[in-house]
Write an enzyme that holds these catalytic residues in place. Structure first.
Site, PDB file in Angstrom:
ATOM      1  N   ARG A 282     -53.313 -13.830  60.861  1.00  0.00           N
ATOM      2  CA  ARG A 282     -53.401 -14.872  59.847  1.00  0.00           C
ATOM      3  C   ARG A 282     -54.824 -14.966  59.317  1.00  0.00           C
ATOM      4  O   ARG A 282     -55.786 -14.934  60.090  1.00  0.00           O
ATOM      5  CB  ARG A 282     -52.976 -16.216  60.443  1.00  0.00           C
ATOM      6  CG  ARG A 282     -51.526 -16.151  60.929  1.00  0.00           C
ATOM      7  CD  ARG A 282     -50.984 -17.481  61.362  1.00  0.00           C
ATOM      8  NE  ARG A 282     -49.613 -17.293  61.832  1.00  0.00           N
ATOM      9  CZ  ARG A 282     -48.855 -18.257  62.336  1.00  0.00           C
ATOM     10  NH1 ARG A 282     -49.338 -19.498  62.414  1.00  0.00           N
ATOM     11  NH2 ARG A 282     -47.625 -18.007  62.725  1.00  0.00           N
ATOM     12  N   ARG A 297     -57.485 -20.907  67.511  1.00  0.00           N
ATOM     13  CA  ARG A 297     -57.132 -20.504  66.143  1.00  0.00           C
ATOM     14  C   ARG A 297     -57.806 -19.171  65.827  1.00  0.00           C
ATOM     15  O   ARG A 297     -59.007 -19.112  65.570  1.00  0.00           O
ATOM     16  CB  ARG A 297     -57.594 -21.585  65.157  1.00  0.00           C
ATOM     17  CG  ARG A 297     -57.066 -21.427  63.737  1.00  0.00           C
ATOM     18  CD  ARG A 297     -57.431 -22.608  62.858  1.00  0.00           C
ATOM     19  NE  ARG A 297     -56.852 -23.843  63.359  1.00  0.00           N
ATOM     20  CZ  ARG A 297     -55.598 -24.231  63.146  1.00  0.00           C
ATOM     21  NH1 ARG A 297     -54.809 -23.481  62.406  1.00  0.00           N
ATOM     22  NH2 ARG A 297     -55.144 -25.352  63.653  1.00  0.00           N
ATOM     23  N   GLU A 369     -50.392 -28.086  69.677  1.00  0.00           N
ATOM     24  CA  GLU A 369     -49.213 -27.288  69.331  1.00  0.00           C
ATOM     25  C   GLU A 369     -49.224 -25.928  70.031  1.00  0.00           C
ATOM     26  O   GLU A 369     -50.214 -25.206  70.006  1.00  0.00           O
ATOM     27  CB  GLU A 369     -49.182 -27.080  67.814  1.00  0.00           C
ATOM     28  CG  GLU A 369     -48.004 -26.230  67.374  1.00  0.00           C
ATOM     29  CD  GLU A 369     -48.040 -25.901  65.885  1.00  0.00           C
ATOM     30  OE1 GLU A 369     -48.793 -26.551  65.148  1.00  0.00           O
ATOM     31  OE2 GLU A 369     -47.316 -24.982  65.486  1.00  0.00           O
ATOM     32  N   SER A 372     -43.391 -23.920  67.599  1.00  0.00           N
ATOM     33  CA  SER A 372     -42.807 -24.587  66.448  1.00  0.00           C
ATOM     34  C   SER A 372     -41.417 -24.008  66.256  1.00  0.00           C
ATOM     35  O   SER A 372     -41.274 -22.797  66.124  1.00  0.00           O
ATOM     36  CB  SER A 372     -43.686 -24.328  65.217  1.00  0.00           C
ATOM     37  OG  SER A 372     -43.287 -25.139  64.146  1.00  0.00           O
ATOM     38  N   ARG A 410     -52.355 -19.380  73.279  1.00  0.00           N
ATOM     39  CA  ARG A 410     -52.492 -20.805  73.563  1.00  0.00           C
ATOM     40  C   ARG A 410     -51.917 -21.147  74.932  1.00  0.00           C
ATOM     41  O   ARG A 410     -52.387 -22.071  75.593  1.00  0.00           O
ATOM     42  CB  ARG A 410     -51.819 -21.642  72.473  1.00  0.00           C
ATOM     43  CG  ARG A 410     -52.625 -21.624  71.168  1.00  0.00           C
ATOM     44  CD  ARG A 410     -52.094 -22.598  70.146  1.00  0.00           C
ATOM     45  NE  ARG A 410     -52.886 -22.522  68.915  1.00  0.00           N
ATOM     46  CZ  ARG A 410     -52.693 -23.294  67.851  1.00  0.00           C
ATOM     47  NH1 ARG A 410     -51.732 -24.215  67.861  1.00  0.00           N
ATOM     48  NH2 ARG A 410     -53.451 -23.158  66.776  1.00  0.00           N
TER      49      ARG A 410
END
Length: 444
Positions: A282, A297, A369, A372, A410
């Site tokens: 990303r 991130r 988070e 998802s 994560r």
RNA sequence: GGAAGCUUGGCCGAGCGGUUGAAGGCACCAGUCUUGAAAACUGGCGAGGGUUUGCGCCCUUCGUGAGUUCGAAUCUCACAGCUUCCGCCA
């Protein structure tokens, strides 16, 4: 993509539902485009019908050896008007398509209305955050003793990359293996290995294109470095994509869901359940300054992704099931977490309903988070033309679901922080030990 | 990177520029037969869209995009994808 029929039937209603997620539907523009489309399409089809029938007459007359010059003159007179009408129709259809493809999905009726993540709704909290009788460290501090090396990653690549060595690298691998094994052995998913570079059609199918190209990495082969600048939206639309114009997947959702693009899945094969472990890439454009410390991130991270392709009537049951599969991983690892139902304003573009799973991070003293899980209903299926044959034998759009189970990086962060010890070592959760050669503790 | 071949409906596979949306087969659906099933036989059966209360009528669609023509699955051009061979390469 939304169903254009639904927009025709209940424009105001859909606009109201979209408004809850902060999207302003330009209803006047839609009505104007539709009105234009209707008149132009009717006119065009009339002209085409006339041309077709006359041309058939010519064929028949010629077969009988009759004179055809009169009919031919008549058809010829249609020429310009028909050409113009077809061109106009093409334009208005493109305009309608472009209008539709940037409209997000309508939220399911149970979605709480809200503007931001602050208004997400907690569904449940599972597990108790651990108590520490020493000062907790974050994963960066813990990790640097154990093989987490950002300096070298930065030298090799740049910011937002990480490098793992030794036991930590193995723990990362162990997590992914454990997740894959659980989903295949216990939850009935078929393991898949998929391409990490995909074409524009696939990105369009799951909704990343055309609206979110800036979040993606796009490739160029060595031969065409100079061409990168000339790659344009035109190329994307015309699909004149070749080897130097792939996209790196931002999630395995893209290649896995697109397995059923442009296909009709036999009813008896439903539901399809796939799991894939892939790296994700990303650009994180627009997230400057956020989560700059640590591996929360990154431009590149691993994720184990669950995808279900289901009958429309089963999609909400499927979502609950899939969510449960993701939660199982956290429970097995003994990590405290909570499940959040996203509010209308916080949901992704393609989703009708999304649950986030947030894992407890002691150093941040909060939940972050880690998964998802979404139901896209027919939104992606319509873009992909992914269908099944219903009981009447007619093709009907499928529903697509997916969820992370889990984001591996994560999860590693969560394990390090929740299982840290006063001496800087980290206890390895029991379920991972078989994957670690029986090792019970990571220490320097 | 070079060369050749290929791309038709859910699948396979015919297809002379003129009722070809497209033969035939498989699959599928319905019926006959059967206690039931299979086989056999009969019939149906691509998709997307427009219009209509409905029957229906119409348009588009043979990889994609242009072009030639009154008319294109069929002819021309460009592009893409796939396959095979050579080169390079893990």
């Amino acid at each position: 993509m939304l169903d254009i029929q639904a927009l025709r039937n209940d424009l105001a209603g859909i606009a109201a539902r979209l408004a809850t997620r902060g999207f302003v539907l330009d209803t006047a523009k839609f009505e104007q485009l539709e009105a234009e489309r209707k008149t132009i399409q009717t006119r065009t089809q009339e002209l085409q019908a006339k041309r077709n029938s006359s041309s058939k007459l010519i064929g028949q007359a010629k077969a009988k050896g009759e004179d055809v010059s009169a009919i031919m003159a008549e058809v010829a007179s249609l020429g310009d008007e028909l050409k113009q009408a077809e061109a106009q129709l093409g334009e208005v259809q493109v305009a309608l398509q472009q209008f539709l493809e940037v409209i997000p999905n309508t939220p399911h009726s149970c979605v709480p209305i809200g503007k931001s993540e602050a208004e997400n709704e907690e569904v449940r909290k599972v597990g108790t955050p651990p108590q520490f009788d020493f000062e907790v460290k974050d994963h960066v501090s813990i990790g640097e003793q154990l093989g987490l090396d950002f300096d070298t990653a930065t030298k090799i690549s740049g910011a937002r990359f990480s490098l793992l060595k030794g036991g930590l690298a193995r723990l990362h691998r162990a997590l992914a293996q454990f997740m894959l094994d659980t989903h295949t052995d216990r939850h009935g998913y078929t393991e898949t290995y998929v391409p990490y570079l995909v074409n524009a059609d696939s990105m369009y199918g799951t909704g990343q294109l055309p609206k979110f190209e800036r979040d993606l990495f796009r490739t160029s082969s060595g031969d065409s470095i100079g061409d990168v600048i000339t790659n344009s939206q035109e190329d994307v639309k015309e699909n004149t994509f070749s080897i130097n114009k792939f996209y790196l997947i931002p999630t395995a959702e893209v290649p896995v869901t697109n397995m059923v693009r442009d296909s009709i899945v036999p009813l008896e094969q439903l539901p399809l359940k796939f799991v894939a472990h892939t790296p994700c890439f990303r650009s994180e454009a627009g997230s400057y300054g956020r989560d700059t410390r640590g591996m929360i991130r990154q431009h590149q991270f691993d994720k184990v992704e669950l995808v279900q392709i289901v009958h429309p009537e089963q999609s909400y049951a499927g979502l609950e099931e899939l969510l449960g599969h993701a939660e199982t991983i956290l429970q097995q690892l003994g990590l405290p977490y909570r499940v959040m139902k996203l509010c209308s304003g916080d949901m992704g573009f393609s989703a009708a309903l999304t649950y986030d799973i947030e894992v407890w991070l002691p150093a941040q003293n909060t939940y972050r988070e880690i998964s998802s899980c979404s139901n896209f209903e027919a939104f992606q299926a319509r873009r992909m033309q992914a269908r099944f044959r219903n009981a009447q034998g007619k093709p009907e759009l499928l529903h697509t679901l997916n969820g992370s189970a889990l984001a591996v990086g994560r999860t590693l962060v969560a394990v390090l922080e929740n299982y840290q010890q006063a001496d800087g070592s980290v206890i390895i959760p029991e379920v991972l030990r078989p994957y670690m050669g029986g090792l019970e503790r990571l220490s320097r």
